[in-house]
Design a protein around this motif. Structure first.
Motif, PDB file in Angstrom:
ATOM      1  N   GLN A  73     -14.268  13.432   5.760  1.00 39.24           N
ATOM      2  CA  GLN A  73     -14.939  12.530   6.676  1.00 39.24           C
ATOM      3  C   GLN A  73     -16.284  13.112   7.116  1.00 39.24           C
ATOM      4  OE1 GLN A  73     -13.204   9.401   7.409  1.00 39.24           O
ATOM      5  NE2 GLN A  73     -12.293  10.352   5.582  1.00 39.24           N
ATOM      6  N   PRO A  74     -17.178  12.267   7.686  1.00 42.56           N
ATOM      7  CA  PRO A  74     -18.484  12.762   8.134  1.00 42.56           C
ATOM      8  C   PRO A  74     -18.397  13.919   9.117  1.00 42.56           C
ATOM      9  CG  PRO A  74     -18.498  10.370   8.055  1.00 42.56           C
ATOM     10  CD  PRO A  74     -17.082  10.798   7.804  1.00 42.56           C
ATOM     11  N   ASP A  75     -17.326  13.979   9.936  1.00 44.03           N
ATOM     12  CA  ASP A  75     -17.196  15.070  10.910  1.00 44.03           C
ATOM     13  C   ASP A  75     -16.581  16.330  10.304  1.00 44.03           C
ATOM     14  OD1 ASP A  75     -14.544  14.385  10.597  1.00 44.03           O
ATOM     15  OD2 ASP A  75     -14.175  13.928  12.710  1.00 44.03           O
ATOM     16  N   GLY A  76     -16.296  16.308   8.998  1.00 45.80           N
ATOM     17  CA  GLY A  76     -15.733  17.469   8.320  1.00 45.80           C
ATOM     18  C   GLY A  76     -14.227  17.457   8.215  1.00 45.80           C
ATOM     19  N   SER A  77     -13.549  16.612   8.949  1.00 48.47           N
ATOM     20  CA  SER A  77     -12.090  16.518   8.850  1.00 48.47           C
ATOM     21  C   SER A  77     -11.723  15.840   7.531  1.00 48.47           C
ATOM     22  CB  SER A  77     -11.514  15.739  10.026  1.00 48.47           C
ATOM     23  OG  SER A  77     -11.973  14.391  10.002  1.00 48.47           O
ATOM     24  N   VAL A  78     -10.456  15.928   7.172  1.00 49.23           N
ATOM     25  CA  VAL A  78      -9.984  15.353   5.911  1.00 49.23           C
ATOM     26  C   VAL A  78      -8.876  14.354   6.207  1.00 49.23           C
ATOM     27  CG1 VAL A  78      -8.835  15.827   3.716  1.00 49.23           C
ATOM     28  CG2 VAL A  78     -10.624  17.359   4.535  1.00 49.23           C
ATOM     29  N   GLN A  79      -9.093  13.116   5.772  1.00 51.63           N
ATOM     30  CA  GLN A  79      -8.048  12.102   5.877  1.00 51.63           C
ATOM     31  C   GLN A  79      -7.079  12.296   4.726  1.00 51.63           C
ATOM     32  OE1 GLN A  79      -9.320   8.000   5.535  1.00 51.63           O
ATOM     33  NE2 GLN A  79      -7.611   7.277   6.794  1.00 51.63           N
ATOM     34  N   ARG A  80      -5.788  12.270   5.030  1.00 48.92           N
ATOM     35  CA  ARG A  80      -4.745  12.516   4.037  1.00 48.92           C
ATOM     36  C   ARG A  80      -3.974  11.229   3.797  1.00 48.92           C
ATOM     37  NH1 ARG A  80      -4.328  17.019   7.907  1.00 48.92           N
ATOM     38  NH2 ARG A  80      -2.534  15.970   8.866  1.00 48.92           N
ATOM     39  N   LEU A  81      -4.020  10.740   2.571  1.00 55.54           N
ATOM     40  CA  LEU A  81      -3.444   9.444   2.244  1.00 55.54           C
ATOM     41  C   LEU A  81      -2.439   9.580   1.113  1.00 55.54           C
ATOM     42  CD1 LEU A  81      -6.859   7.573   2.169  1.00 55.54           C
ATOM     43  CD2 LEU A  81      -5.172   7.431   4.007  1.00 55.54           C
ATOM     44  N   SER A  82      -1.365   8.805   1.197  1.00 52.85           N
ATOM     45  CA  SER A  82      -0.399   8.756   0.087  1.00 52.85           C
ATOM     46  C   SER A  82      -0.322   7.340  -0.453  1.00 52.85           C
ATOM     47  CB  SER A  82       0.986   9.222   0.547  1.00 52.85           C
ATOM     48  OG  SER A  82       1.587   8.267   1.394  1.00 52.85           O
ATOM     49  N   ILE A  83      -0.266   7.259  -1.768  1.00 52.00           N
ATOM     50  CA  ILE A  83      -0.054   5.995  -2.481  1.00 52.00           C
ATOM     51  C   ILE A  83       1.216   6.224  -3.281  1.00 52.00           C
ATOM     52  CG2 ILE A  83      -1.016   4.410  -4.193  1.00 52.00           C
ATOM     53  CD1 ILE A  83      -3.790   5.350  -3.303  1.00 52.00           C
ATOM     54  N   ASN A  84       2.320   5.743  -2.725  1.00 47.44           N
ATOM     55  CA  ASN A  84       3.610   6.224  -3.198  1.00 47.44           C
ATOM     56  C   ASN A  84       4.668   5.153  -2.981  1.00 47.44           C
ATOM     57  OD1 ASN A  84       5.630   7.917  -4.097  1.00 47.44           O
ATOM     58  ND2 ASN A  84       5.750   9.109  -2.218  1.00 47.44           N
ATOM     59  N   ARG A  85       5.543   4.996  -3.953  1.00 49.20           N
ATOM     60  CA  ARG A  85       6.661   4.039  -3.823  1.00 49.20           C
ATOM     61  C   ARG A  85       7.521   4.381  -2.625  1.00 49.20           C
ATOM     62  NH1 ARG A  85       9.974   1.022  -2.909  1.00 49.20           N
ATOM     63  NH2 ARG A  85      11.282  -0.287  -4.230  1.00 49.20           N
ATOM     64  N   TYR A  86       7.663   5.669  -2.323  1.00 48.99           N
ATOM     65  CA  TYR A  86       8.479   6.130  -1.201  1.00 48.99           C
ATOM     66  C   TYR A  86       7.564   6.871  -0.224  1.00 48.99           C
ATOM     67  CZ  TYR A  86      12.162   5.221  -4.598  1.00 48.99           C
ATOM     68  OH  TYR A  86      12.980   4.630  -5.526  1.00 48.99           O
ATOM     69  N   PRO A  87       7.175   6.275   0.878  1.00 51.93           N
ATOM     70  CA  PRO A  87       6.197   6.899   1.785  1.00 51.93           C
ATOM     71  C   PRO A  87       6.693   8.231   2.337  1.00 51.93           C
ATOM     72  CG  PRO A  87       6.512   4.573   2.313  1.00 51.93           C
ATOM     73  CD  PRO A  87       7.574   4.936   1.330  1.00 51.93           C
ATOM     74  N   PHE A  88       5.760   9.180   2.516  1.00 49.60           N
ATOM     75  CA  PHE A  88       6.077  10.468   3.112  1.00 49.60           C
ATOM     76  C   PHE A  88       6.177  10.377   4.628  1.00 49.60           C
ATOM     77  CE2 PHE A  88       3.866  12.417  -0.681  1.00 49.60           C
ATOM     78  CZ  PHE A  88       4.995  12.999  -1.192  1.00 49.60           C
ATOM     79  N   GLY A  89       5.281   9.629   5.233  1.00 50.49           N
ATOM     80  CA  GLY A  89       5.091   9.768   6.666  1.00 50.49           C
ATOM     81  C   GLY A  89       4.245  11.004   6.946  1.00 50.49           C
ATOM     82  N   ALA A  90       4.287  11.476   8.175  1.00 51.30           N
ATOM     83  CA  ALA A  90       3.471  12.624   8.574  1.00 51.30           C
ATOM     84  C   ALA A  90       3.765  13.812   7.661  1.00 51.30           C
ATOM     85  CB  ALA A  90       3.747  12.987  10.021  1.00 51.30           C
ATOM     86  N   PRO A  91       2.721  14.558   7.291  1.00 51.27           N
ATOM     87  CA  PRO A  91       1.337  14.523   7.775  1.00 51.27           C
ATOM     88  C   PRO A  91       0.412  13.624   6.968  1.00 51.27           C
ATOM     89  CG  PRO A  91       1.639  16.466   6.438  1.00 51.27           C
ATOM     90  CD  PRO A  91       2.955  15.746   6.434  1.00 51.27           C
ATOM     91  N   TYR A  92       0.946  12.612   6.287  1.00 53.74           N
ATOM     92  CA  TYR A  92       0.133  11.699   5.491  1.00 53.74           C
ATOM     93  C   TYR A  92       0.146  10.311   6.101  1.00 53.74           C
ATOM     94  CZ  TYR A  92      -0.184  15.247   1.877  1.00 53.74           C
ATOM     95  OH  TYR A  92      -0.460  16.407   1.202  1.00 53.74           O
ATOM     96  N   GLU A  93      -0.972   9.587   5.937  1.00 53.95           N
ATOM     97  CA  GLU A  93      -1.030   8.168   6.225  1.00 53.95           C
ATOM     98  C   GLU A  93      -0.656   7.419   4.944  1.00 53.95           C
ATOM     99  OE1 GLU A  93      -4.742   6.821   7.977  1.00 53.95           O
ATOM    100  OE2 GLU A  93      -5.223   8.916   8.464  1.00 53.95           O
ATOM    101  N   THR A  94       0.103   6.371   5.083  1.00 51.48           N
ATOM    102  CA  THR A  94       0.501   5.579   3.921  1.00 51.48           C
ATOM    103  C   THR A  94      -0.576   4.542   3.635  1.00 51.48           C
ATOM    104  OG1 THR A  94       2.853   5.888   4.412  1.00 51.48           O
ATOM    105  CG2 THR A  94       2.262   4.051   2.966  1.00 51.48           C
ATOM    106  N   ALA A  95      -1.240   4.691   2.492  1.00 56.53           N
ATOM    107  CA  ALA A  95      -2.267   3.727   2.100  1.00 56.53           C
ATOM    108  C   ALA A  95      -1.680   2.581   1.281  1.00 56.53           C
ATOM    109  CB  ALA A  95      -3.359   4.428   1.300  1.00 56.53           C
ATOM    110  N   TRP A  96      -0.521   2.821   0.672  1.00 60.04           N
ATOM    111  CA  TRP A  96       0.163   1.794  -0.141  1.00 60.04           C
ATOM    112  C   TRP A  96       1.586   2.263  -0.352  1.00 60.04           C
ATOM    113  CZ3 TRP A  96       2.941   2.107  -4.586  1.00 60.04           C
ATOM    114  CH2 TRP A  96       3.231   0.916  -5.264  1.00 60.04           C
ATOM    115  N   SER A  97       2.515   1.313  -0.416  1.00 54.77           N
ATOM    116  CA  SER A  97       3.898   1.626  -0.767  1.00 54.77           C
ATOM    117  C   SER A  97       4.601   0.355  -1.192  1.00 54.77           C
ATOM    118  CB  SER A  97       4.648   2.258   0.422  1.00 54.77           C
ATOM    119  OG  SER A  97       4.793   1.326   1.471  1.00 54.77           O
ATOM    120  N   GLY A  98       5.661   0.523  -1.964  1.00 53.08           N
ATOM    121  CA  GLY A  98       6.599  -0.563  -2.176  1.00 53.08           C
ATOM    122  C   GLY A  98       6.456  -1.396  -3.417  1.00 53.08           C
ATOM    123  N   GLY A  99       5.336  -1.375  -4.130  1.00 55.21           N
ATOM    124  CA  GLY A  99       5.182  -2.232  -5.294  1.00 55.21           C
ATOM    125  C   GLY A  99       5.542  -1.543  -6.597  1.00 55.21           C
ATOM    126  N   ASP A 100       5.164  -2.169  -7.708  1.00 52.72           N
ATOM    127  CA  ASP A 100       5.468  -1.581  -9.008  1.00 52.72           C
ATOM    128  C   ASP A 100       4.361  -0.618  -9.423  1.00 52.72           C
ATOM    129  OD1 ASP A 100       3.334  -3.087 -10.021  1.00 52.72           O
ATOM    130  OD2 ASP A 100       4.641  -4.641 -10.866  1.00 52.72           O
TER     131      ASP A 100
END
Length: 452
Positions: free
Chosen positions: A107-134
């Motif tokens: 990110q512009p402030d130097g932090s890092v956004q953590r995203l998962s694109i996964n059939r089975y969401p992790f939850g913390a410490p990740y944000e779920t950007a997508w889940s559930g489809g094929d």
């Protein structure tokens, strides 16, 4: 309260201990190391995930900045995981379920956004950007996310030099290209610098836990090299090796290789030019023993080699010639660790060590390596047992602060009590380089184990 909770308190205390204070070897009673010194699998989850969050919060942003990456994409398939996958995901985790995609966006402030694109969401410490489809929808979601964020440099795990940084398979690479606009293809760059730095760098929390982990390995060696395990004339080197392995497993500690135990004795030649001296067999009084062991616990691995002497009847202790040989081994260690300077490459450290060893008149070989999430970790290679010259590629990596090493090598010394025959003292002890000095994580061997 579970007995294992006492270890959580120990780890918390180690975090505030002054640098260089090694953890004590766990208390040993009649049965050896107390099993309460090792967390149960359930109780390991909280500290492992705490250390993961610390790495993601404090270490990853700095490393992505230093590597000049705006985004890092890690893609893994079940049972064909990228080598860094398990260092990035919370526990408990046994595999990358189906296909797992992790996206790290600076990110512009130097932090890092953590995203998962996964059939089975992790939850913390990740944000779920997508889940559930094929699977097709999953790949389209990844392509859309990257395209929308329009990163300048996108790190992917491809490397011709570092195996741990080469986890993106050919098929996954081709599929990634297929879901990205052609204009973004040129923005995909190797993430090998980021991956190596991620794998080699230890956080404060990991360095708090590491002395205890190393002390467990050293404690089991002390058990094995004793009269509790060895009966001279009966016990074999293979018996001791299996004792070590099974002892680790009884404690819930995973060996990362089969322990090795070998012996040297008077009358069995150890040639000046032999890279390795030692053999297997029945252990006898007067033998010198050597072991090489490694375990992994709380995601951190160890690699340790120590020496023992089997006393003859009437001997009060270890012969003076062998004591002098071990002292030479300690001088070799000091010659090596004295060359650790931030920014020096492994090859430069190796060459400087060889010069110092020659000045001291020692017959030594140096073959040290980083240790961390794996036993032979990425970072500066400092010699190889079969190559005491420069190591191309991995020997050119520079030394960084907060990295852990197996200080590994050997010396040959002539033993008067053996008629001037060589003994090879093979040592390997775990140490951290804090940016200024090398500190042994749980001490080092300066006296022989004595088997009576």
């Amino acid at each position: 309260m579970r007995v294992a909770n006492s270890l959580l308190l120990l780890l918390a205390g180690l975090a505030s201990a002054p640098c260089g204070h090694a953890a004590p070897v766990p208390q040993q009673g009649r049965d050896g190391i107390d099993v309460g010194a090792v967390l149960s699998p359930r109780d390991r989850v909280e500290p492992e995930n705490r250390m993961l969050r610390e790495r993601l919060d404090t270490l990853l942003p700095r490393l992505m900045r230093d590597a000049d990456l705006d985004m890092w994409v890690v893609i893994a398939r079940e049972y064909a995981e990228d080598p860094v996958y398990f260092t990035l995901v919370p526990q408990p985790a046994h595999a990358a379920r189906r296909t797992t995609m992790l996206v790290f966006h600076r990110q512009p402030d130097g932090s890092v956004q953590r995203l998962s694109i996964n059939r089975y969401p992790f939850g913390a410490p990740y944000e779920t950007a997508w889940s559930g489809g094929d699977l097709n929808a999953q790949w389209e979601a990844l392509g859309a996310l990257i395209t929308a964020r329009d990163p300048r440099r996108i790190g992917i795990n491809v490397s011709g030099e570092w195996a741990v940084a080469d986890g993106l398979t050919h098929a996954l690479h081709e599929r990634l290209l297929s879901v990205l606009p052609a204009a973004l293809h040129a923005r995909l760059v190797p993430a090998e610098t980021l991956v190596v730095r991620w794998m080699e760098t230890r956080t404060a929390g990991e360095l708090a836990a590491y002395p205890h982990i190393v002390s467990l390995a050293r404690g089991v060696i002390a058990e094995a090299f004793s009269g509790r395990v060895i009966t001279p004339g009966v016990t074999t080197t293979d018996d001791v090796a299996w004792y070590i392995r099974e002892r680790f497993e009884s404690l819930g500690l995973a060996p990362w290789f089969m322990p090795d135990v070998n012996l040297q004795r008077a009358g069995t030649a150890c040639a000046d030019d032999a890279p390795f001296c030692g053999e297997e067999g029945v252990i006898q009084p007067g033998d010198v023993l050597h072991t090489d062991v490694g375990l992994c616990y709380l995601k951190l691995c160890t690699d340790t080699q120590e020496m023992a002497y089997v006393a003859r009847a009437g001997e009060a202790g270890v012969p003076a010639g062998l004591r002098a040989a071990l002292a030479q081994g300690n001088r070799w260690q000091d010659a090596l660790t004295g060359q650790f300077v931030s920014g020096r490459t492994g090859n430069e450290i190796q060459a400087a060590t060889q010069r110092e060893v020659a000045r001291l008149g020692l017959r030594a070989a140096t073959y040290s390596h980083p240790v961390g999430f794996v036993g032979h970790a990425p970072g500066p290679t400092i010699g190889m047992w079969d190559n005491q010259g420069p190591t191309a590629g991995q020997g050119d990596w520079p030394l960084h602060a907060d990295t852990v090493y197996a200080i590994e090598g050997n010396v040959k010394a002539r033993v008067p009590e053996w008629g001037g025959q060589n003994v090879q003292v093979k040592l390997e002890q775990m140490a951290v380089f804090d940016g200024r000095r090398v500190v042994y994580l749980a001490g080092r061997q300066v006296v022989w184990h004595l088997v009576r």
